[in-house]
Design an enzyme around this catalytic site. Sequence first.
Site, PDB file in Angstrom:
ATOM      1  N   ASP A 173       1.020  -1.166  -0.130  1.00  0.00           N
ATOM      2  CA  ASP A 173       0.036  -0.066   0.081  1.00  0.00           C
ATOM      3  C   ASP A 173       0.683   1.355   0.154  1.00  0.00           C
ATOM      4  O   ASP A 173       0.542   2.151  -0.430  1.00  0.00           O
ATOM      5  CB  ASP A 173      -0.969   0.067   1.099  1.00  0.00           C
ATOM      6  CG  ASP A 173      -1.903  -0.779   0.976  1.00  0.00           C
ATOM      7  OD1 ASP A 173      -2.502  -1.441  -0.043  1.00  0.00           O
ATOM      8  OD2 ASP A 173      -2.564  -1.297   2.106  1.00  0.00           O
ATOM      9  N   ALA A 188      -6.004   3.138   7.484  1.00  0.00           N
ATOM     10  CA  ALA A 188      -4.409   3.445   8.009  1.00  0.00           C
ATOM     11  C   ALA A 188      -4.519   3.788   9.167  1.00  0.00           C
ATOM     12  O   ALA A 188      -4.933   3.565  10.207  1.00  0.00           O
ATOM     13  CB  ALA A 188      -3.731   4.069   6.855  1.00  0.00           C
TER      14      ALA A 188
END
Length: 262
Positions: free
Chosen positions: A48, A163
């Site tokens: 990511d 996140a």
Amino acid sequence: MSDRHGFTRLALAISDTARAQETAAALREAHDWVSEDEAEAVVALGGDGFMLQTLHRMLEGGAVKPVYGVNRGTMGFLMNKHRPSSKLIDRINRSRRIAISPLQMKATTQDGTSHSACAINEVSLLRETRQTAKIEVQVDEKVRIKELVADGILVATPAGSTAYNLSANGPILPLESQLLALTPISAFRPRRWRGAILPDRARITLRINEHDKRPVAAVADQQEIRDVAEVQIERLRDTDLTLLFDPGHSLDERIVSEQFMF
């Protein structure tokens, strides 16, 4: 629903990790690759974090193209599963498009200097010292919280909701939800406020109270501006990024299941 794209000119963007480099070596023999300037779409090999680097590079360079991620990292929320035996070009041409809307941060520091930066994951405000931050929260020019006393606050996009936002107990937002998460970081007062979910057209203004005594830094993904006095955050208009996902990609299921993990 999947789309038939008909991509033929593809570029490789490769993380410097051993797993990504090993995968790239096999892919180079399976397809004729072109440079990113010539490509219709980009294949990103990594995790990511590398996907975010690739998207930021496109934003800064002004050449925004669809990106198909292949997970050679850890979590891979924004990536597709690596399947060595499948034909990558066919998977890409059957993929579905999801638009990602970055955030525009405009920060004014205590000396009156203006700074601008883009964020794909989140914009966060964080205290610089042991003193808690005191922040006035406005949404669409209306004061919603006169004084938030906390370690900080963040605004996360759907792409960034898994996140830092998730670690701060913020909500997970589906990628296509057109929402933003406004999440406090270790809030002391108002004690019961856990944040808000806002439409992505909202304009958020964060003003730092007692900023000389309680300095605060603003961070747009990895770009930090210290000693801010005011930060304005809104969707970056007319600049959507495009991610390509396999049909039946498990991201939606992962988003749901992540909310039931204890």
